[in-house]
Design an enzyme around this catalytic site. Structure first.
Site, short mmCIF file in Angstrom:
data_model
loop_
_atom_site.label_atom_id
_atom_site.label_comp_id
_atom_site.label_asym_id
_atom_site.label_seq_id
_atom_site.Cartn_x
_atom_site.Cartn_y
_atom_site.Cartn_z
N ARG A 50 -2.93 -2.91 1.65
CA ARG A 50 -2.04 -3.84 1.27
C ARG A 50 -2.50 -4.44 -0.12
O ARG A 50 -3.33 -4.41 -0.56
CB ARG A 50 -1.67 -5.28 2.02
CG ARG A 50 -1.21 -4.60 3.18
CD ARG A 50 -1.02 -5.89 4.46
NE ARG A 50 -0.63 -5.49 5.74
CZ ARG A 50 -1.20 -5.17 6.52
NH1 ARG A 50 -2.48 -5.06 6.39
NH2 ARG A 50 -0.65 -4.88 7.68
N LYS A 100 -4.56 -8.44 7.62
CA LYS A 100 -3.58 -9.12 8.09
C LYS A 100 -3.80 -9.31 9.71
O LYS A 100 -3.59 -10.30 10.21
CB LYS A 100 -2.15 -8.46 7.89
CG LYS A 100 -0.84 -9.13 8.57
CD LYS A 100 0.44 -8.36 8.16
CE LYS A 100 1.50 -9.26 8.80
NZ LYS A 100 2.42 -8.46 8.54
N HIS A 131 4.40 -3.33 -2.41
CA HIS A 131 4.49 -2.89 -1.03
C HIS A 131 4.74 -1.36 -1.11
O HIS A 131 4.57 -0.45 -0.01
CB HIS A 131 5.12 -3.59 -0.04
CG HIS A 131 4.56 -3.53 1.43
ND1 HIS A 131 3.49 -4.09 1.64
CD2 HIS A 131 5.30 -2.85 2.62
CE1 HIS A 131 3.05 -3.99 2.83
NE2 HIS A 131 4.24 -3.32 3.60
N ARG A 184 1.98 1.13 -0.77
CA ARG A 184 1.30 1.43 0.87
C ARG A 184 2.36 2.19 1.38
O ARG A 184 1.90 3.36 1.99
CB ARG A 184 1.44 -0.02 1.46
CG ARG A 184 1.00 0.05 2.92
CD ARG A 184 0.80 -1.19 3.31
NE ARG A 184 0.77 -1.44 4.89
CZ ARG A 184 -0.29 -1.40 5.91
NH1 ARG A 184 -1.53 -1.35 4.93
NH2 ARG A 184 -0.37 -1.57 6.86
N HIS A 198 -2.12 -0.68 11.51
CA HIS A 198 -1.26 -1.10 12.39
C HIS A 198 -1.74 -1.71 13.78
O HIS A 198 -2.49 -0.82 14.29
CB HIS A 198 -0.14 -0.22 12.41
CG HIS A 198 0.66 -0.17 11.14
ND1 HIS A 198 1.53 1.05 11.00
CD2 HIS A 198 0.92 -0.75 10.22
CE1 HIS A 198 1.91 0.88 9.82
NE2 HIS A 198 1.74 -0.29 9.25
N TYR A 204 7.34 6.26 9.71
CA TYR A 204 6.92 7.67 8.68
C TYR A 204 7.04 8.83 9.18
O TYR A 204 6.91 10.04 8.73
CB TYR A 204 5.73 7.61 8.18
CG TYR A 204 5.36 6.07 7.46
CD1 TYR A 204 5.84 5.70 6.07
CD2 TYR A 204 4.60 4.95 8.09
CE1 TYR A 204 5.83 4.65 5.70
CE2 TYR A 204 4.53 4.02 7.50
CZ TYR A 204 5.25 3.61 6.12
OH TYR A 204 4.78 2.47 5.76
#
Length: 343
Positions: free
Chosen positions: A198, A221, A273, A276, A299, A308
């Site tokens: 990020r 995050k 973003h 990313r 994640h 993806y």
């Protein structure tokens, strides 16, 4: 005196939980005496029909502040989330929290949708508010059910993830090179493109986090540290920048200016973003493993990474190989049909 052992070995309970309410009893074991004492205290605290427990009259904004004091302060975006929730409370006219119903939220959602708000953003705010009640109930601060449990999130068409092509990446780098006042913008963008980080993670890098041809992200995050390999050339350029300028300065506005200058068109809400998304998309298109990508991106669940998966070459080949027309000569079928029709 509460619990005291007597000369004969028995245990005597003498407890007065509230003024004028005294209990005395003797037991053979200390455990029995302790359970009796606890029961007496609990029965006196428990509300009786003639003396009901006072209703919770706290307003929604008070509950939000309470949530922040007990839990919200410990999460990464706690203060920003609290401000968002307080704004929601204001738009709901700050009702007494226990009287809040799903219809209140449904009405607010309609107003926001008509004002042009994005459905996903509305759902996010709804989730934040729902979490306030769940967390306070878990902590025992409220004793009633979550009034928003019956409200379903809005359904919306999922947006296609945008990513930059190789040509667009070159255009963006050229535009970033023109930013003489912000030399950090290009390097931060390159870190994002090389690692899938990020923007905030790359921008907060320190020299000691770049070593052994890898970068280690600690301000993440998910609160988890992750280390991603980078090229020797990028590492050398990063160290050269740190030695000359120190740590990165805030350069998101410079990046936005370069993006605008490059004339690259992106959907609303996708600026930094997109870097990313670009890393993840090219990773999969070049044959990368979806589980490896999950770890690289940090994640917490595979569901996020599966967005993806459709870009995988094997995924596309399977769609061609496994479809019901594979190996079926459709052209000859059409010719036969025309012959039948001509008869």
């Amino acid at each position: 005196m509460a619990i005291e052992q007597q000369p004969d070995g028995r245990w005597k309970v003498d407890v007065e939980p509230i003024k004028g309410k005294r209990f005395r009893k003797t037991f053979k074991t200390k455990g029995e005496a302790q359970r009796f004492e606890a029961t007496c205290r609990a029965n006196c605290i428990q509300a009786q029909p003639w003396n009901p427990k006072p209703k919770d009259k706290r307003k929604l904004s008070e509950l939000i502040e309470r949530w922040y004091d007990l839990h919200g302060h410990s999460i990464t975006s706690g203060r920003r989330r609290k401000n968002t929730l307080l704004l929601m409370a204001s738009r709901l006219d700050d009702p007494v929290a226990i009287r809040l119903t799903g219809s209140h939220l449904a009405q607010l959602r309609r107003v926001e949708l008509e004002a042009g708000a994005v459905a996903k953003s509305i759902n996010n705010r709804f989730t934040y508010l729902k979490a306030v009640f769940n967390e306070l109930r878990r902590l025992g601060d409220i004793d009633y059910a979550n009034p928003l449990d019956t409200v379903k999130p809005l359904k919306f068409q999922e947006r296609q993830l945008s990513y930059l092509s190789i040509k667009e990446i070159r255009l963006l780098i050229e535009s970033l090179d023109k930013l003489k006042r912000s030399p950090s913008a290009r390097l931060v963008a390159e870190v994002c493109l090389a690692t899938g980080s990020r923007w905030s993670e790359a921008e907060s890098l320190l020299p000691e986090q770049v070593r052994n041809d890898s970068v280690t992200f600690i301000n993440t995050k998910s609160k988890r540290t992750r280390t991603i390999p980078i090229s020797t050339q990028l590492q050398q350029r990063l160290h050269a920048y740190f030695e000359q300028h120190g740590r990165f300065t805030s350069c998101m506005h410079s990046f936005r200016a370069a993006l605008k200058d490059s004339a690259i068109k992106l959907p609303r809400g996708q600026a930094t973003h997109v870097l990313r998304h670009t890393f993840a998309s090219h990773f999969i298109m070049n044959g990368g493993n979806i589980l490896t990508l999950k770890e690289v991106l940090g994640h917490s669940s595979l569901t996020m990474t599966m967005r993806y998966a459709h870009l995988s070459p094997s995924h596309l080949r399977d769609a061609l190989r496994l479809n019901p027309l594979d190996g079926f000569d459709t052209s000859s079928t059409h010719e036969k049909q025309r012959e039948i029709n001509s008869l």
